[in-house]
Design an enzyme around this catalytic site. Structure first.
Site, mmCIF file in Angstrom:
data_model
loop_
_atom_site.group_PDB
_atom_site.id
_atom_site.type_symbol
_atom_site.label_atom_id
_atom_site.label_comp_id
_atom_site.label_asym_id
_atom_site.label_seq_id
_atom_site.Cartn_x
_atom_site.Cartn_y
_atom_site.Cartn_z
ATOM 1 N N GLU A 130 16.361 -17.121 -8.030
ATOM 2 C CA GLU A 130 17.788 -17.436 -8.104
ATOM 3 C C GLU A 130 18.294 -17.055 -9.491
ATOM 4 O OE1 GLU A 130 19.766 -18.825 -5.800
ATOM 5 O OE2 GLU A 130 18.460 -19.888 -4.399
ATOM 6 N N CYS A 131 19.580 -16.731 -9.568
ATOM 7 C CA CYS A 131 20.138 -16.423 -10.890
ATOM 8 C C CYS A 131 20.460 -17.698 -11.655
ATOM 9 C CB CYS A 131 21.389 -15.571 -10.749
ATOM 10 S SG CYS A 131 22.701 -16.385 -9.836
ATOM 11 N N GLY A 132 20.446 -18.823 -10.970
ATOM 12 C CA GLY A 132 20.739 -20.098 -11.638
ATOM 13 C C GLY A 132 22.046 -20.701 -11.167
ATOM 14 N N TRP B 167 14.795 -9.718 -7.518
ATOM 15 C CA TRP B 167 13.789 -9.923 -8.571
ATOM 16 C C TRP B 167 12.381 -9.723 -7.994
ATOM 17 C CZ3 TRP B 167 17.746 -13.642 -7.813
ATOM 18 C CH2 TRP B 167 18.793 -13.536 -8.720
#
Ligand code: SF4
Length: 238
Positions: free
Chosen positions: A224-226, A217
């Site tokens: 983080e993607c989560g 990103w």
């Protein structure tokens, strides 16, 4: 596992080797133990270790539809080398359907929603189906500030299960030593300047000396993607 049991496990495993942590996880949770992998260098190490400790652990790969061709090729290499099953967890729409629904891709404009729709939702669905009591992650403490606060064993409130981080205390150097010593298959993109590999729209090459996560990103606040943001009881990330 309650908070006291998790604290006790961390005392026991805080300085344990990845093999010892994996053996502990298998002993306590298999067959309700799951590993979600994107076949990063760390994930490949853990698969190699688990192939000797307990190859019947459930392995899943989140197939967002945006994975690199090199990652898809690695998935086949891993399956051939270790003879393990890796289930693909997919969103309920193809990339074409998803982008048509939203008037175009969301990875630039609303990447959090894109990750939520194409990673978190399918993963939650898989969790509901497998009902694991614990999952294994390949995070390392020195990758990000969030990850530095993790424990080897912790409660994951998002998915309501125990999260086990066997490589938490390893360095990048230790990961690559393990890979090279054991000829573990790895993503060809690592040799082309991609230290951390996710979906192709959100992953850039950073070169040999670049920060490990800076290619993910790039240019956005998102780090983080989560999946690996652990929430406290109030739902806030730590
Ligand atoms: S990493 Fe990028 S392409 Fe992949 S799900 Fe997240 S925002 Fe979408």
């Amino acid at each position: 596992m309650d908070a006291d049991a998790i604290a006790t496990a961390n005392e026991l495993l805080g300085n344990a080797s990845p093999h010892e942590v994996l053996r502990w996880a298998v002993k306590h949770f298999h067959p309700k133990l799951l590993m979600a992998t994107a076949f990063g260098a760390e994930g490949c190490c853990l698969i190699d270790m688990l192939s000797e400790i307990e190859p019947a652990v459930t392995f899943i790969n989140l197939d967002t539809g945006y994975q690199f061709a090199e990652t898809l090729a690695l998935r086949e290499m891993i399956k051939d080398r270790y003879g393990i099953e890796v289930e693909l967890i997919q969103p309920d729409t193809t990339v074409a359907e998803y982008e048509a629904e939203h008037g175009g891709p969301l990875f630039d404009l609303r990447p959090d929603q894109c990750c939520y729709d194409r990673k978190i939702v399918p993963l939650k669905r898989a969790m509901a189906r497998y009902e694991p009591r614990a999952w294994i992650s390949a995070i390392r403490k020195d990758q990000t500030t969030d990850r530095s606060a993790a424990g080897v064993v912790q409660w994951d409130a998002k998915f309501e299960l125990v999260k086990v981080n066997p490589l938490l205390n390893w360095t990048k150097k230790e990961v690559w030593k393990y890979i090279l010593d054991r000829s573990v298959p790895y993503n060809a993109l690592h040799d082309r300047g991609y230290p951390s590999i996710g979906c192709w729209p959100c992953t850039n090459a950073v070169g040999a000396d670049g920060d490990e996560r800076s290619g993910r990103w790039a240019g956005k606040k998102k780090k983080e993607c989560g999946l690996h943001v652990i929430e406290n009881k109030d739902g806030a990330g730590i």
